[in-house]
Design a protein around this motif. Structure first.
Motif, PDB file in Angstrom:
ATOM      1  N   PRO A 131      82.010  60.284 -35.623  1.00 41.55           N
ATOM      2  CA  PRO A 131      81.059  60.028 -36.719  1.00 41.55           C
ATOM      3  C   PRO A 131      81.771  59.850 -38.059  1.00 41.55           C
ATOM      4  N   LEU A 132      81.461  58.774 -38.743  1.00 40.25           N
ATOM      5  CA  LEU A 132      82.174  58.446 -39.982  1.00 40.25           C
ATOM      6  C   LEU A 132      81.919  59.456 -41.088  1.00 40.25           C
ATOM      7  N   ASP A 133      80.768  60.149 -41.068  1.00 36.80           N
ATOM      8  CA  ASP A 133      80.498  61.109 -42.125  1.00 36.80           C
ATOM      9  C   ASP A 133      81.240  62.433 -41.909  1.00 36.80           C
ATOM     10  N   ARG A 134      81.892  62.566 -40.771  1.00 42.87           N
ATOM     11  CA  ARG A 134      82.616  63.808 -40.497  1.00 42.87           C
ATOM     12  C   ARG A 134      84.128  63.588 -40.309  1.00 42.87           C
TER      13      ARG A 134
END
Length: 507
Positions: free
Chosen positions: A488-491
């Motif tokens: 996941p790009l937000d993590r």
């Protein structure tokens, strides 16, 4: 001739005398005091006052301003000449008084060499080192000689060789032996060479010694060299007659090869070396066919050739009449380096099996090793291929050879390497995902990267709740669009960057 020119001739003469470790006490004593007085020097001042060390000063690379500053600190040529005269006279007087001192001791030679260097520099013009070769080489004379003290030798043994290229383009080699009253000429021989060969030889030597600062050396097997440029200016240099790390051996090999003379001593003393190594291994084994239950003979043959002249390693393996494999590697620098790492007497000791050994009736293993050196020719070792039948140093050689060949047989980046053929090219909108490992053989973790990295590179990444940075190793790089992100790009976290070069060297 001006006063400065006279001082320059004086300084150059005695600089080279003190540089030469074979100079005698008489050569630096007879007429020295008279020469000093003729130049206006007087034995006054502190004879043990320190001089700036020309080697520590890195004179050949000093700017004109730095050179001028050093020369200003030395005052003037008359003061420096008087200091030299004072040191010389003090040493001579102490020797007369029974002190254990000599003008040609290592310590004295070092001081006088430095003093005459700066004296010559003072009177030769700003920033000009009179002991550095400049311009195009016109002729040279190289004398290679053995130290005679403490060594026994026959009357016919060569003690010196002289190779000279004259201004008229002729090349001569002279050999000397010890006669009744000193060295006597054994032979003087002209080496045939065309104009192109002479030009190539002079060009290579000129390039090698252009700007070269000769070192202070001890009394041992040595060479001394005289270089003359097109203007007639001469520079002399001295060095030890042995292989070294300053490429003198490479220059010597070039000269021997160019002139077709393997007997020249030159700069390295012409040490013997391994030219070629050939190892043959044969195994004859009686095997049983699992289908027909009949016995048959399995013949395995292996041959390894390491050749200096072609700079190749050739390995041939034959499992049977229908299957064989041949590999040839050409390595211009690695092959000579590997052969030079081997001792000349390698494989000279074989323990051998006892007379009551029981041979295997179903299997015979034999080997033949041929080693060819430059001077002694070929020697051959034969025996049975087992622990006692092989040379005692075979295990060390086998591991060394295996490590040497591993760099060429590893398969890295070849067409069968999965990391190579599965590599994808990056599209315009692709993100860079960098997989790293914290420990060798450990689990890999994915990070976003803002630039390209190569597998094996060391980078910094944040990790843990406090985002402390760690140094990790790049395992592989993957290019994917944002919607196909493996994490996941937000993590996902980002690579901080490469390790600074200084920090990497410390690691």
């Amino acid at each position: 001739m001006t006063a400065n020119e006279k001082i320059l001739d004086f300084a150059v003469k005695y600089y080279y005398l003190y540089m030469n470790p074979q100079t005698t006490e008489a050569e630096v004593t007879d007429g020295f005091a008279e020469a000093c007085r003729d130049l206006g020097f007087s034995p006054v001042g502190n004879p043990y006052e320190l001089l700036p060390d020309r080697r520590n000063a890195g004179y050949a690379f000093l700017s004109e301003e730095d050179t001028e500053r050093i020369l200003e600190n030395l005052v003037d040529s008359c003061t420096l000449g008087s200091r030299i005269f004072s040191r010389w006279q003090t040493t001579v007087q102490r020797k007369k008084d029974g002190w254990n001192v000599r003008l040609t001791s290592h310590k004295s030679r070092k001081w006088f060499t430095t003093a005459f260097f700066w004296l010559a520099t003072l009177v030769s013009g700003k920033g000009r080192n009179p002991f550095i070769f400049r311009g195009q080489l016109r002729s040279f004379r190289l004398r290679s000689c053995l130290k005679r003290e403490g060594r026994s030798f026959c009357a016919t043994d060569d003690l010196e060789q002289v190779l000279s290229v004259n201004p008229d383009g002729t090349i001569w080699v002279e050999r000397y032996h010890m006669g009744d009253w000193g060295l006597e000429l054994t032979e003087k021989q002209k080496i045939p060479a065309d104009a192109e060969t002479v030009r190539e030889l002079l060009s290579r030597i000129s390039d090698f010694f252009s700007g070269y600062a000769f070192n202070f050396t001890k009394n041992a097997d040595m060479w001394d060299l005289t270089l003359q440029n097109q203007e007639g200016q001469e520079v002399h240099g001295y060095g030890l007659l042995r292989p070294d790390a300053l490429f003198f051996s490479d220059l010597s090999s070039f000269i021997r090869k160019t002139l077709g003379r393997k007997d020249l001593w030159l700069f390295d003393g012409n040490p013997d070396y391994i030219e070629r190594m050939e190892i043959v291994y044969n195994r004859h084994e009686l095997c049983e066919d699992p289908i027909t239950d009949e016995d048959y003979t399995c013949n395995y043959h292996e041959q390894l050739i390491i050749d200096r002249e072609s700079a190749t390693v050739e390995r041939f393996r034959q499992c049977n009449d229908t299957c064989d494999l041949r590999n040839i590697w050409h390595m211009k620098y690695s092959v000579p380096k590997f052969l030079d790492s081997l001792k000349l007497n390698i494989f000279s000791q074989v323990k051998g099996n006892p007379n009551d050994v029981l041979p295997d009736p179903d299997r015979t293993d034999t080997y033949t090793i041929r080693i060819t050196t430059c001077h002694k020719g070929m020697r051959e070792i034969r025996g049975t291929f087992d622990k006692k039948g092989l040379p005692v140093d075979w295990p060390q050689f086998a591991e060394k050879l295996k490590s040497f060949l591993a760099q060429f047989e590893s398969g890295d980046d070849d067409m069968l390497d999965k990391d190579n053929y599965s590599r994808t090219l990056r599209s315009k909108d692709d993100l860079i995902f960098c997989y790293v490992v914290f420990n060798r053989g450990g689990k890999s973790y994915c990070y976003l990267a803002d630039e390209e990295y190569k597998p094996g590179e060391k980078v910094k990444v944040p990790a843990g709740e406090d985002d402390e940075y760690y140094i990790v190793t790049v395992k592989r790089i993957v290019y994917r669009p944002a919607e196909e992100s493996p994490y996941p790009l937000d993590r996902i976290k980002r690579v901080i960057g490469r390790i600074p070069e200084e920090e990497e060297r410390q690691l």
